[in-house]
Design a protein around this motif. Structure first.
Motif, PDB file in Angstrom:
ATOM      1  N   ASP A  70      74.083  30.707  48.187  1.00 24.66           N
ATOM      2  CA  ASP A  70      74.663  31.956  49.236  1.00 24.66           C
ATOM      3  C   ASP A  70      73.675  33.030  49.228  1.00 24.66           C
ATOM      4  OD1 ASP A  70      76.067  33.367  50.933  1.00 24.66           O
ATOM      5  OD2 ASP A  70      76.953  34.557  49.068  1.00 24.66           O
ATOM      6  N   THR A  93      74.091  35.654  51.347  1.00 22.69           N
ATOM      7  CA  THR A  93      74.531  36.925  51.832  1.00 22.69           C
ATOM      8  C   THR A  93      75.091  37.792  50.733  1.00 22.69           C
ATOM      9  OG1 THR A  93      75.566  35.465  53.420  1.00 22.69           O
ATOM     10  CG2 THR A  93      76.266  37.750  53.474  1.00 22.69           C
ATOM     11  N   HIS A  94      75.778  37.468  49.851  1.00 24.01           N
ATOM     12  CA  HIS A  94      76.212  38.238  48.706  1.00 24.01           C
ATOM     13  C   HIS A  94      75.712  37.738  47.481  1.00 24.01           C
ATOM     14  CE1 HIS A  94      79.286  39.674  51.371  1.00 24.01           C
ATOM     15  NE2 HIS A  94      79.773  38.277  51.654  1.00 24.01           N
ATOM     16  N   LYS A  97      71.726  38.356  46.571  1.00 18.61           N
ATOM     17  CA  LYS A  97      71.308  39.685  46.567  1.00 18.61           C
ATOM     18  C   LYS A  97      71.899  40.307  45.224  1.00 18.61           C
ATOM     19  CE  LYS A  97      71.282  40.605  51.399  1.00 18.61           C
ATOM     20  NZ  LYS A  97      72.167  40.256  52.522  1.00 18.61           N
ATOM     21  N   ASP A  98      73.149  39.879  44.789  1.00 20.74           N
ATOM     22  CA  ASP A  98      73.553  40.572  43.552  1.00 20.74           C
ATOM     23  C   ASP A  98      72.934  39.945  42.458  1.00 20.74           C
ATOM     24  OD1 ASP A  98      75.550  41.579  45.126  1.00 20.74           O
ATOM     25  OD2 ASP A  98      77.323  40.309  44.483  1.00 20.74           O
TER      26      ASP A  98
END
Ligand SMILES: Cc1cc2nc3c(=O)[nH]c(=O)nc-3n(C[C@H](O)[C@H](O)[C@H](O)COP(=O)(O)OP(=O)(O)OC[C@H]3O[C@@H](n4cnc5c(N)ncnc54)[C@H](O)[C@@H]3O)c2cc1C
Ligand SMILES: NC(=O)c1ccc[n+]([C@@H]2O[C@H](COP(=O)([O-])OP(=O)(O)OC[C@H]3O[C@@H](n4cnc5c(N)ncnc54)[C@H](OP(=O)(O)O)[C@@H]3O)[C@@H](O)[C@H]2O)c1
Ligand SMILES: Cc1cc2nc3c(=O)[nH]c(=O)nc-3n(C[C@H](O)[C@H](O)[C@H](O)COP(=O)(O)O)c2cc1C
Length: 604
Positions: A559, A561-562, A565-566
């Protein structure tokens, strides 16, 4: 070849001036090629910034090749990714060539996004001294063909740059248009560098089309007669037999993730671990019937599909047009047809949030129900619809370990919205509408930026929750078969260990026999407070840092989207803490990892 031998299209040839100009430019590019030695003899050369924005490596590969040729021609070349390139530096450049792809829905590739955002800030310094050219890579099946190349070109022009060659837009088979473009640009640079009169003229579009920025562009598509078609592409996919299909999740799971195995033995398909498999899907036949049921058509009416020709409407809706999602364009055209004030009102710029809310979870059937008689002809309908595009799946097999096979790991998209059960086009086709023995069109999408380290002894850290596990299963099998001695560390995560531990047996057996040095799993929903892969990175921060310092390559998949990035933030925090660095120094460290091909992402 001498320049005097360059053929040209005479004035009385049956072409419009724009077509003649394009053809002359093309021929000049094609025929005025001088071998590197001859070019190297030119008296003056230039300093050229050759900048690429690439997600899966195509633009980067072309830029690297072109850099060598420019250097052979005597130019001083600064080859750089737009990732980390400081846009303000452009103000000091006099010649810049951009090779960029488009990703997402008409967006910049991930690595080029910060660059473009900064270029777009208000009061960005003018680039009055910059001579530039853009080669845009894309895929004409997408609604926003080569959009980032167009946006970048327009922005550079808007900032006062001078275009030295019209933008070329390349469709999926880039080789022939790239060859023509590089010759044309080589000539332009020679013209600029030396006082010799011009040979190659800019290459405007054959039809003289002008884009929104007022510039002309030349699109060279896969169907171009100059293009040699490689064996299997998305326009010429391979009909692969589905050889195996099984659920990886337990029936009690809250979702379904499947393993699918395609036979490619009798094909010319080749791939490397890290590549993706493109699947050319079909819509659900029942949904197509529901669409037709909402319209005054039988489905037998002929319609024109660009690049395909005439097909019955039902076939068009099944195979060629997207019907499961709504777009602004669809609502705009339908609102105009239906003269619907309510829908028209949503299109005002100040109602963007309401429009997005309306689009979310609705499809063509919902739109058609708004005003049942609005669509009067099949052509009007299909003009509203985007093309149905292939879906990509990271390949989860290794050609060395699974010869003649392509494995994929597919999470099936199902949801309920606005009173109907709905599903993703491709993932539900794979789960519900094809069986072992059936054939399905597939092709390989190379991902040159997601490769194992060349040194088989180098350690690798793989972070892949959910379907992000796919390429890492391939990596692990590949490394075992080729006898790579480097250590392997996998971070996997999913909802629950009991139901969603994908490839559990294989992974635990690799851990048991030592092929996997470490396997860290984060099952998010097995305890009250969620645990994610990045929490386990933090827990093992000291060791993680040690691996980085030992030259480990870090890979992230899943993923965008989250999760990605995290995980990226956590990587920076670990470097900062464990390396006792400032935040800025940690950012530089991570940049250096990327520059040294030690940090790779395949995120979607
Ligand atoms: C490089 C790359 C690699 C990939 N690798 C993998 C992989 O290995 N495995 C994998 O499973 N996928 C992978 N994907 C994603 C995959 O390509 C497809 O996007 C995915 O399978 C969904 O396709 P679909 O046709 O089933 O769904 P679509 O028809 O594309 O539908 C998905 C859309 O449905 C809508 N939607 C979904 N849920 C909801 C909801 N709850 N409410 C409202 N709307 C909703 C959203 O608009 C969403 O975009 C990858 C993608 C890329 C780009
Ligand atoms: N852009 C897109 O359209 C897009 C992007 C990604 C995935 N998908 C689709 O979503 C479906 C499910 O995907 P999947 O099975 O790969 O994964 P998933 O089920 O969405 O997630 C896998 C694991 O990652 C956890 N997770 C959620 N947020 C996270 C974060 N910020 N950081 C780290 N981990 C996080 C999840 O936890 P919880 O769920 O418990 O929070 C779960 O344990 C697929 O169909 C895929 O195509 C679509
Ligand atoms: C997920 C995804 C989205 C894409 N979106 C677009 C798009 O909106 N417009 C377009 O012209 N091409 C699109 N493409 C095609 C790419 O631009 C094309 O494959 C290009 O050659 C990739 O170059 P790169 O490997 O340098 O990133 C998309 C490709 C992928 C994988």
């Amino acid at each position: 070849m001498s320049q005097s031998l360059v053929p040209y299209i005479p004035e009385d040839a049956p072409f419009t001036p724009a077509q003649r100009s394009w053809l002359n430019g093309y021929l000049a590019g094609l025929y005025s090629y001088a071998p590197p030695q001859a070019i190297a003899d030119t008296p003056q050369t230039l300093r050229v910034a050759l900048l690429y924005g690439s997600q899966t490596g195509t633009a980067e590969g072309l830029a690297r090749k072109f850099s060598k040729e420019l250097k052979a021609a005597g130019h001083t070349v600064l080859l750089a990714s737009l990732e980390g390139y400081v846009p303000a530096t452009l103000a000091a450049e006099t010649h810049a060539i951009f090779i960029v792809s488009t990703h997402g829905e008409g967006e910049a590739p991930d690595p080029a996004q910060p660059f473009f955002q900064q270029l777009c800030v208000e009061h960005f310094p003018l680039l009055g001294n910059l001579l530039y050219a853009v080669l845009a890579l894309g895929d004409s099946h997408y609604e926003h063909f080569c959009q980032f190349g167009k946006d970048l070109d327009a922005k550079l022009e808007g900032l006062g740059g001078t275009r030295i060659l019209e933008r070329i837009e390349c469709d999926v088979d880039v080789d022939a248009p790239y060859a023509a473009w590089k010759k044309a640009i080589g000539n332009r640079l020679r013209e600029i560098a030396s006082p010799v009169p011009a040979v190659a003229s800019p290459v405007p579009a054959p039809n003289g089309e002008t884009n929104a920025s007022g510039s002309q562009a030349s699109a060279i598509h896969a169907a171009s007669p100059h293009t040699a078609s490689p064996a299997h592409t998305r326009d010429n996919p391979y009909l692969a037999t589905l050889a195996g299909k099984r659920a990886l999740t337990h029936p009690a799971s809250s979702k379904l993730t499947m393993h699918l195995d395609f036979a490619i033995t009798d094909s010319s398909i080749r791939y490397e671990v890290g590549d993706s498999c493109g699947v050319v899907p079909e819509n659900c036949p029942e949904l197509v019937d529901t669409v037709l049921g909402a319209l005054p058509f039988s489905g037998n009416e002929p319609i024109e599909v660009p690049k395909i020709g005439s097909v019955p409407l039902r076939e068009g809706l099944l195979r060629h047009f997207a019907i499961t999602k709504l777009t602004r364009k669809m609502v705009t055209e339908y609102a105009a047809l239906a003269q619907c004030k309510r829908l028209g009102g949503l299109l005002a710029p100040e109602h963007q949030a309401e429009l997005e809310q309306y689009l979310h979870g609705r499809d063509l059937v919902d739109l058609l129900k708004q005003c049942p008689d609005a669509v009067q002809t099949p052509d009007t309908l299909v003009r509203m619809l985007p093309r149905l595009v292939p879906r990509l799946y990271s390949i989860s097999s290794s050609p060395a370990a699974h010869p003649g096979q392509v494995h994929t790991t597919v999470s099936v998209v199902r949801y309920h919205s606005h009173d109907r059960d709905r599903g993703g086009v491709c993932s539900t086709q794979l789960s519900d509408r094809i069986e072992v023995g059936d054939r399905l069109p597939i092709y390989i999408q190379p991902n040159k930026k997601f490769r194992l380290p060349q040194d088989p002894a180098a350690p690798v850290i793989m972070i892949g929750p959910g379907t992000g596990i796919a390429p890492f299963r391939a990596f692990l099998h590949e490394r075992r078969v080729i006898g790579a001695t480097g250590r392997n560390w996998l971070f996997f995560g999913d909802r629950s260990a009991a139901t969603d531990f994908l490839y559990r047996d294989e992974l635990e057996s690799m851990l048991a026999d030592g092929h996997l040095t470490y396997l860290d799993t984060a099952f998010s929903r097995d305890q009250e407070k969620k645990i994610y892969v990045q929490d386990l990175m933090l827990k093992n921060a000291r060791q993680f840092w040690g691996w980085l310092e030992d030259g480990a390559s870090v890979y992230v998949c899943g993923d965008a989207t989250h999760m990605a990035k995290d995980v990226d933030q956590m990587l920076r925090s670990i470097v900062e803490m464990q390396g006792s660095m400032s935040r800025e120094a940690a950012e530089d460290y991570v940049h250096a990892l990327k520059d040294n091909h030690c940090y790779h992402r395949d995120v979607y």
